[in-house]
Design an enzyme around this catalytic site. Structure first.
Site, PDB file in Angstrom:
ATOM      1  CG  ASP A   4      -2.193   0.831   0.958  1.00  0.00           C
ATOM      2  OD1 ASP A   4      -2.159   1.702   0.070  1.00  0.00           O
ATOM      3  OD2 ASP A   4      -3.199   0.652   1.669  1.00  0.00           O
ATOM      4  CD  GLU A  34      -6.925   5.482   2.739  1.00  0.00           C
ATOM      5  OE1 GLU A  34      -5.956   5.240   3.475  1.00  0.00           O
ATOM      6  OE2 GLU A  34      -6.804   5.646   1.507  1.00  0.00           O
TER       7      GLU A  34
HETATM    8  C1  BGC Z   1      -5.219   3.025   0.412  1.00  0.00           C
HETATM    9  C2  BGC Z   1      -5.408   2.028  -0.693  1.00  0.00           C
HETATM   10  C3  BGC Z   1      -5.255   2.691  -2.032  1.00  0.00           C
HETATM   11  C4  BGC Z   1      -3.944   3.436  -2.096  1.00  0.00           C
HETATM   12  C5  BGC Z   1      -3.720   4.143  -3.409  1.00  0.00           C
HETATM   13  C6  BGC Z   1      -4.011   3.886   0.227  1.00  0.00           C
HETATM   14  O1  BGC Z   1      -4.011   4.923   1.156  1.00  0.00           O
HETATM   15  O2  BGC Z   1      -5.141   2.331   1.652  1.00  0.00           O
HETATM   16  O3  BGC Z   1      -6.678   1.428  -0.582  1.00  0.00           O
HETATM   17  O4  BGC Z   1      -5.359   1.743  -3.039  1.00  0.00           O
HETATM   18  O5  BGC Z   1      -3.902   4.393  -1.071  1.00  0.00           O
HETATM   19  O6  BGC Z   1      -4.517   5.245  -3.535  1.00  0.00           O
HETATM   20  C1  BGC Z   2      -3.113   9.799  -1.716  1.00  0.00           C
HETATM   21  C2  BGC Z   2      -3.952   8.592  -1.409  1.00  0.00           C
HETATM   22  C3  BGC Z   2      -3.262   7.795  -0.416  1.00  0.00           C
HETATM   23  C4  BGC Z   2      -2.918   8.610   0.805  1.00  0.00           C
HETATM   24  C5  BGC Z   2      -2.163   7.816   1.798  1.00  0.00           C
HETATM   25  C6  BGC Z   2      -2.845  10.566  -0.462  1.00  0.00           C
HETATM   26  O1  BGC Z   2      -2.060  11.681  -0.732  1.00  0.00           O
HETATM   27  O2  BGC Z   2      -3.761  10.597  -2.633  1.00  0.00           O
HETATM   28  O3  BGC Z   2      -4.179   7.822  -2.538  1.00  0.00           O
HETATM   29  O4  BGC Z   2      -4.085   6.726  -0.075  1.00  0.00           O
HETATM   30  O5  BGC Z   2      -2.189   9.762   0.462  1.00  0.00           O
HETATM   31  O6  BGC Z   2      -1.642   8.580   2.837  1.00  0.00           O
END
Ligand code: BGC
Ligand code: BGC
Length: 590
Positions: free
Chosen positions: A289, A480
């Site tokens: 991730d 999230e």
């Molecule tokens: C998330 C994932 C996601 C990734 C890319 C992460 O923060 O946990 O589900 O696929 O970002 O955007």
């Molecule tokens: C991204 C997300 C990612 C997240 C994780 C963001 O800046 O756009 O895709 O899941 O950071 O911390």
């Protein structure tokens, strides 16, 4: 910003440009040097690229768009142009191995403005329909292919055991059965497994079962937290979704930010290598991730070593890619990461690239670009919105409303496309307002009964002149950890609005837009009818269909509905199970 400056591109041989058969993987692997191999294992966020020439320079194998890494301008054709330009960089390398580009197409291609947005998984879980979920995923794949992108970071097969979790809506529900049946259906739809082998038409995209494993089991529903549970329970509740996705042929699995009994999943070799790749015989590739290996204890070099040796094949770096590449090379040279591990990872990645026709069709099919947001696609989303909603109360058969009734609709959320789509919509967290094309609930109702029969207010003023009042309340968009909540309740503004509607003396129908069950308290008594529409997406007409009996509600709860916070965590099968509405509950019309 992601406006891509034009980069110099070395020449691409004509046969690569036109599309060619994938070379035999072992022969290709034998030609690759260590830099080329490490490049394949490196996934870079679009925002970390200056002009894309880094792909050529470092043999980068994959690019992603994180939640906020959107094309500028955000139009389907600008996504497709960007994709083709990055792909040209990859094809211009010595071996011309095509790039794969991934994005969180978790409810349609939410990042792309103008794409159809479907209900989030919490709603799809209530449909109990693998056929519908497969159809939704098929449309998602077609729209994704129209942007050039090849890989959806979906389905999320989390089994969410605590409604306080900010990702509860990304889960199909609280039982492993939903993750199994609907997760596998999503994989089939995305990967176009319905067609016979080899007959892929360029609309198959790689799916990604995520987040491995037990992301929905963390204590207190804390995102990226620790799941404290026995191995027996982990296997019984959280593994079946992966087993089913693998059976359906899922190309990739993403590892979870969370830990299991204190051990971060990104370092868990036994679960990733022995269980997932060994016992479950997963032969696709494992991706980490977003910057998740960075969170392993100790310095970054050690994080790379732990993660790759645990069985991660591709690292979503996603920003400091030069440091990652140098580090991994150093580790291999020093013998801390065995060459056999590198070869296994690269072989897995190349196999999927070949399987999905990346050599044959490296560039965007522009006819698909033109189909993004089409009426045919929207019709599928409207049906999904209709079948997701769950009718919880309907005293005196208030619903369906008569089409010739005078209706007062109230609440700003009734007329807000951003709110009804939720998180992962034109931005990571989503937001209120006019974020993309679609039909708000208000517009959907107006189209059904006509503007003349519909009054609208944000505060229920004048509601007593109507035959019935429809009040739209619920959650604001989040994603999230920003969605983790200690308390799940309606806002005081929403409660005030419902009370104001109630004072009119007319029957009050409450529509609840939410990513998870909320504590209803007095709202349940105040409402004559209450329907939870979850996060229905861009097609508000689907909600209107139910209000006016164009269709009957059929949704069944994917989560047990708690009466109060002390009920949580609440899951069907609990020893003392006392929900307000049980798992599977859902009314319909006579
Ligand atoms: C998330 C994932 C996601 C990734 C890319 C992460 O923060 O946990 O589900 O696929 O970002 O955007
Ligand atoms: C991204 C997300 C990612 C997240 C994780 C963001 O800046 O756009 O895709 O899941 O950071 O911390």
């Amino acid at each position: 910003g992601c406006l891509i400056p034009r980069a110099r591109v070395a020449a691409v041989p004509a046969e690569r440009r036109a599309g060619m058969a994938a070379p035999p993987i072992d022969a290709l692997l034998a030609q690759m040097n260590l830099d080329e191999k490490i490049g394949q294992m490196t996934q870079v966020d679009r925002t970390a690229l200056i002009d894309g020439s880094e792909i050529h320079e470092l043999f980068i194998g994959s690019v992603l768009s994180g939640g906020d890494s959107l094309a500028i301008p955000n139009t389907p054709s600008s996504w497709a142009d960007g994709y083709d330009r990055y792909q040209t960089q990859a094809l211009s390398t010595r071996l011309g191995i095509p790039l794969i580009y991934g994005i969180d197409a978790v409810h349609g291609v939410g990042g792309v403005k103008g794409a159809v947005v479907f209900p989030h998984n919490v709603g799809l879980g209530c449909t109990r329909s693998p056929e519908l979920v497969e159809a939704v995923a098929r449309v998602t794949a077609r729209e994704l292919a129209g942007t050039g992108m090849d890989w959806a970071f979906a389905p999320c097969v989390a089994v969410s055991r605590d409604e306080r979790w900010g990702r509860a809506y990304e889960s199909f529900g609280e039982t492993p059965e939903l993750a199994e049946s609907l997760g596998a259906a999503a994989v089939r739809g995305l990967q176009n497994a319905g067609t016979s082998a080899g007959a892929r038409d360029g609309t198959a995209v790689l799916a990604c079962a995520k987040h491995f494993v037990a992301d929905g089991a963390t204590t207190g529903g804390r995102d990226r937290g620790d799941a404290r549970l026995s191995e027996e329970e982990l296997r019984r509740l959280h593994l079946p979704g992966y087993a089913a996705a693998i059976k359906a042929g899922v190309a990739t699995v993403m590892v979870s930010y969370s830990s299991w009994n204190g051990q971060p999943m990104h370092g868990n070799r036994r679960l990733i290598t022995d269980v997932l790749k060994g016992e479950l015989a997963f032969d696709g590739f494992v991706v980490s991730d977003w910057a998740a290996i960075d969170r392993l204890p100790g310095p970054y070099l050690g994080d790379i070593e732990t993660g790759i040796n645990a069985g991660i094949d591709m690292v979503m770096v996603p920003i400091r890619f030069r440091e990652f590449i140098t580090g991994l090379k150093q580790l291999v040279t020093a013998g801390r990461v065995p060459m056999t591990r590198i070869d296994d990872a690269v072989r897995r990645i190349l196999r999927q690239k070949a399987r999905f026709g990346l050599w044959q069709r490296p560039f965007t099919d522009q006819t698909l670009t033109g189909e993004i947001g089409s009426p045919a696609h929207r019709a599928v989303a409207r049906e999904a919105a209709r079948r997701s909603a769950v009718l919880l109360k309907n005293d005196g058969a208030v619903l369906p409303l008569r089409k010739d009734a005078r209706v007062h609709l109230c609440g700003s959320k009734a007329d807000d496309i951003g709110i009804q789509c939720g998180g992962w919509t034109v931005g990571w967290h989503g937001r209120r307002g006019d974020v993309t094309d679609g039909t708000t609930i208000r517009q959907g109702i107006a189209a059904t009964i006509g503007e003349a029969k519909l009054d609208y207010s944000t505060d229920a003023a004048g509601a007593d002149r109507a035959d019935a009042i429809v009040v739209v309340v619920g959650e604001e968009p989040y994603a999230e950890e920003s969605g983790d909540r200690a308390k799940l309740a309606l806002s005081s503004e929403d409660e005030t609005l419902i009370a104001a509607a109630g004072r009119s003396g007319k029957p009050v129908v409450v529509l609840l837009i939410t990513g998870r069950p909320l504590i209803l308290g007095p709202v349940l008594d105040a409402a004559s009818a209450l329907m939870v529409v979850w996060l229905p997406g861009t097609e508000g007409g689907g909600v209107a269909d139910l209000l006016f009996g164009v269709a009957r509600p059929t949704g069944k709860l994917s989560y047990s509905w708690p009466a109060n916070m002390s009920n949580i965590p609440l899951n069907v099968g609990d020893p003392r199970y006392a929900p307000l509405f049980e798992y599977g509950f859902g009314l319909t019309y006579a």
